[in-house]
Design an enzyme around this catalytic site. Structure first.
Site, PDB file in Angstrom:
ATOM      1  CG  ASP A 130      -6.147  10.051  -0.297  1.00 24.88           C
ATOM      2  OD1 ASP A 130      -6.955   9.661   0.560  1.00 24.88           O
ATOM      3  OD2 ASP A 130      -5.081   9.448  -0.556  1.00 24.88           O
TER       4      ASP A 130
ATOM      5  CG  ASP B 119       1.703   0.167 -11.122  1.00 28.42           C
ATOM      6  OD1 ASP B 119       2.852   0.518 -10.798  1.00 28.42           O
ATOM      7  OD2 ASP B 119       1.097   0.664 -12.097  1.00 28.42           O
TER       8      ASP B 119
END
Length: 496
Positions: A93, A241
Site C-alpha cells: 500500500d 489481529d
C-alpha cells in the site's frame, strides 16, 4: 471530607483491579510451569510424503518500508518449501519511492522461479486488515502465513509450523517473537522484556488450558477456511489481529502456540516509534473489549474460567488507567493518611496490595530465567531489568491511558504504522529516517509535569506526619519520577 473519600474510593478500586489482574497472571504462571515439560503429542503432516505437503500463501502487508523491503524479500525468498506449493503476495500500500524498489526486487525473485506477486491497491481502505482481505481474494494457498516488514523467519519456519494443521480443528499456529536488536539500548531492552512476558507466560499460560489467545498480527499462519468462517479481516479496530482471533475462537477454532519456534524481528529504536506502536496496541485492545465483551459473556460454548481470562486479556491495556490513577492519587493519599488518624486501619489493609508487585516480580522472573537462564548473577541482573521495566512502563501510563480511553469511548483514528530502521548496533544511524515523527506529542509536556509532580511526592515524604516523615511510598514515587522523566526527555531529545 467528600473529596478525600472520593480519592480513597477510586484509589482502592484501582488497587483491587490491579490485584485481580496480578492474580490472573499468577494463574497463568502456574499453567505455564505445569505445561513447560509436557510432551507435545500433536498430530502433524508427514512432510516426507509429498502428498501431505499443503499449498501455502505467504502474505507480506507493507506500507512505506523503504529501509527494510530488500532485507524482507531476500529473507522470504530463502524459505525452504516446495516451489510448486508456495506463493508470496507482497501487499504493498506504499505511497513513496519504496514502490519502485520493491517492484525491482520482486522481479529478481520471480526470475528464480518463485511465485511472487506485487499487489497494489488504489486506496488504503481498512489499512492492514484491508490489504490482507484484498490479498485473500486471489490467494491460492490453503494456509496463509503472514509476516510484517521487520520480521525475518528462519529457513525452516514453514516446516516447523505447517505440519500442525494436520488437526482439522486448528485455525491458527502462532510463533514466538525474538529480537534481533534486543541490546541496542535501554528502550529496546524494556520492549523486549514486555514482549517476552507476553510470548512466554501469557501465550503459553492461556493456550495450555484452552483459553483464548491471539494471533499477534505476524509470524503466524492462518487456515484460510478459518478466516472466512470467522467473518474475514475487519478494519474497524486498530488491532485487527485480536479481533479476528476472538471471532475465530468464538466459532470454536483452536489455536496452537509454539513457544519453541522463534521468529526474529526488529524492535523500535526510537521512542516516537515505540509510542505510536504502544498507542495502537493499547487503543486496539480497548476497542476489541467493547466489540467482543457481549459476545464473550453470552457465549454458550465458552467456560466461565475462559470467559474471565478473555475479559482480563482484553482489559490488559486498561490496567494502565488503573496504574495512572493510583500513581496520581498516591500523593494526596499520603497526606490523607497522615491527616486522618481514624483511617489508620484502612491503610494497614491497603499495604497488603504490595503483593501485586511481588506477584509480578515472581512471574516475570520465570520468564526471564526461561530466556537467559537462572543463577545468582542472572537474578541480580533481573532485579535491575525488572525495576527499569516497571519504572518506564509507569512512565508510559499517561500515554497509554489516553489510548485506552479513546478506545473505550469509540474515538476513531488512523492506523499509524511503526517506522522500521534496519539497524542492530548503536553505530548504525537512524536520524535520517524519513518516517520518524518530527514533532513530539503535546502529551509529552504533561509527562514532564508529572515527573516534577513525583519529585514533589518524594519531598512530601519528609514533611508529612509527626514522626519525621512517612517514606512508605518514596520508592514508588522515585520509580514514577524516573519513568516519566525518561519518557519525557527521550521524547523531547531523541528526534531526527
Amino acid at each position: 471530607m467528600v473529596l478525600e473519600y472520593i480519592i480513597i474510593i477510586v484509589y482502592t478500586i484501582c488497587l483491587l483491579l490491579i490485584f485481580m489482574y496480578a492474580l490472573a497472571q499468577l494463574n497463568l504462571l502456574f499453567n505455564y510451569l505445569r505445561f513447560k515439560n509436557k510432551q507435545d503429542n500433536s498430530v502433524k503432516f508427514n512432510f516426507n510424503n509429498p502428498k501431505e505437503i499443503p499449498f501455502v500463501t505467504i502474505q507480506l502487508p507493507v506500507y512505506n518500508e523503504l529501509y527494510v523491503m530488500k532485507r524482507l524479500l531476500k529473507n522470504i525468498a530463502k524459505l525452504d518449501y516446495p516451489l510448486e506449493k508456495l506463493e508470496i503476495q507482497v501487499l504493498d500500500d506504499s505511497t513513496d519511492e519504496s514502490v519502485e524498489m520493491t517492484a525491482k526486487h520482486v522481479k529478481k525473485i520471480q526470475e528464480k522461479g518463485i511465485d511472487i506477486q506485487h499487489i497494489r491497491r488504489s486506496n488504503r481502505k481498512g489499512f492492514k486488515a484491508g490489504a490482507l482481505k484484498e490479498g485473500l481474494k486471489t490467494a491460492k494457498g490453503e494456509f496463509i502465513a503472514i509476516f510484517d516488514a521487520d520480521f525475518l523467519p528462519k529457513k525452516d519456519w514453514l516446516h516447523q509450523t505447517i505440519p500442525y494443521f494436520k488437526d482439522d480443528n486448528i485455525g491458527v499456529v502462532q510463533t514466538r517473537w525474538s529480537h534481533i536488536n534486543r541490546n541496542y539500548s535501554t528502550l529496546t531492552r524494556i520492549q523486549a522484556f514486555m514482549l517476552d512476558a507476553h510470548f512466554t507466560l501469557e501465550q503459553v499460560g492461556r493456550n495450555s488450558k484452552g483459553h483464548f489467545i491471539n494471533f499477534n498480527g505476524t509470524a503466524g499462519v492462518w487456515r484460510k477456511e478459518c478466516i472466512y468462517d470467522a467473518g474475514n479481516w475487519q478494519g474497524d479496530t486498530l488491532t485487527e489481529d485480536i479481533d479476528l482471533s476472538y471471532r475465530a475462537q468464538l466459532k470454536n477454532w483452536k489455536f496452537k502456540y509454539l513457544e519453541h519456534v522463534e521468529t526474529p524481528a526488529e524492535l523500535p529504536v526510537i521512542i516516537s516509534a515505540a509510542r505510536s506502536q504502544q498507542f495502537r496496541w493499547n487503543k486496539g485492545g480497548a476497542e476489541n473489549f467493547q466489540k467482543m465483551v457481549r459476545k464473550i459473556i453470552t457465549s454458550k460454548t465458552v467456560s466461565l474460567k475462559t470467559k474471565i481470562h478473555c475479559l482480563l486479556h482484553l482489559l490488559n491495556s486498561s490496567m494502565f488507567t488503573c496504574i495512572f490513577l493510583v500513581a496520581v492519587l498516591s500523593i494526596p493519599m499520603l497526606y490523607i493518611k497522615n491527616e486522618y488518624a481514624h483511617l489508620k486501619n484502612y491503610f494497614y489493609v491497603m499495604s497488603f496490595f504490595i503483593m501485586s508487585s511481588i506477584i509480578f516480580f515472581i512471574c516475570y522472573w520465570h520468564m526471564y530465567k526461561n530466556i537467559y537462564g537462572g543463577g545468582f548473577v542472572k537474578f541480580i541482573k533481573y532485579i535491575g531489568a525488572f525495576f527499569t521495566f516497571f519504572s518506564v512502563a509507569m512512565g508510559f501510563s499517561l500515554h497509554n491511558t489516553i489510548a485506552v480511553l479513546e478506545g473505550h469511548f469509540g474515538k476513531k483514528s488512523e492506523f499509524v504504522r511503526t517506522p522500521k530502521f534496519n539497524i542492530k548496533t548503536i553505530k548504525d544511524g537512524w536520524k535520517n529516517n524519513k518516517y520518524i515523527k518530527k514533532k513530539p506529542s503535546v502529551h509529552v509536556i504533561l509527562e514532564g509535569i508529572l515527573a516534577c509532580y513525583f519529585v514533589f511526592g518524594m519531598y512530601s515524604a519528609s514533611i508529612v506526619g509527626n514522626q519525621g516523615g512517612d517514606y512508605g511510598l518514596f520508592p514508588f514515587h522515585f520509580m514514577l519520577f524516573v519513568g516519566f522523566a525518561y519518557v519525557f526527555f527521550k521524547s523531547i531529545f531523541s528526534k531526527a
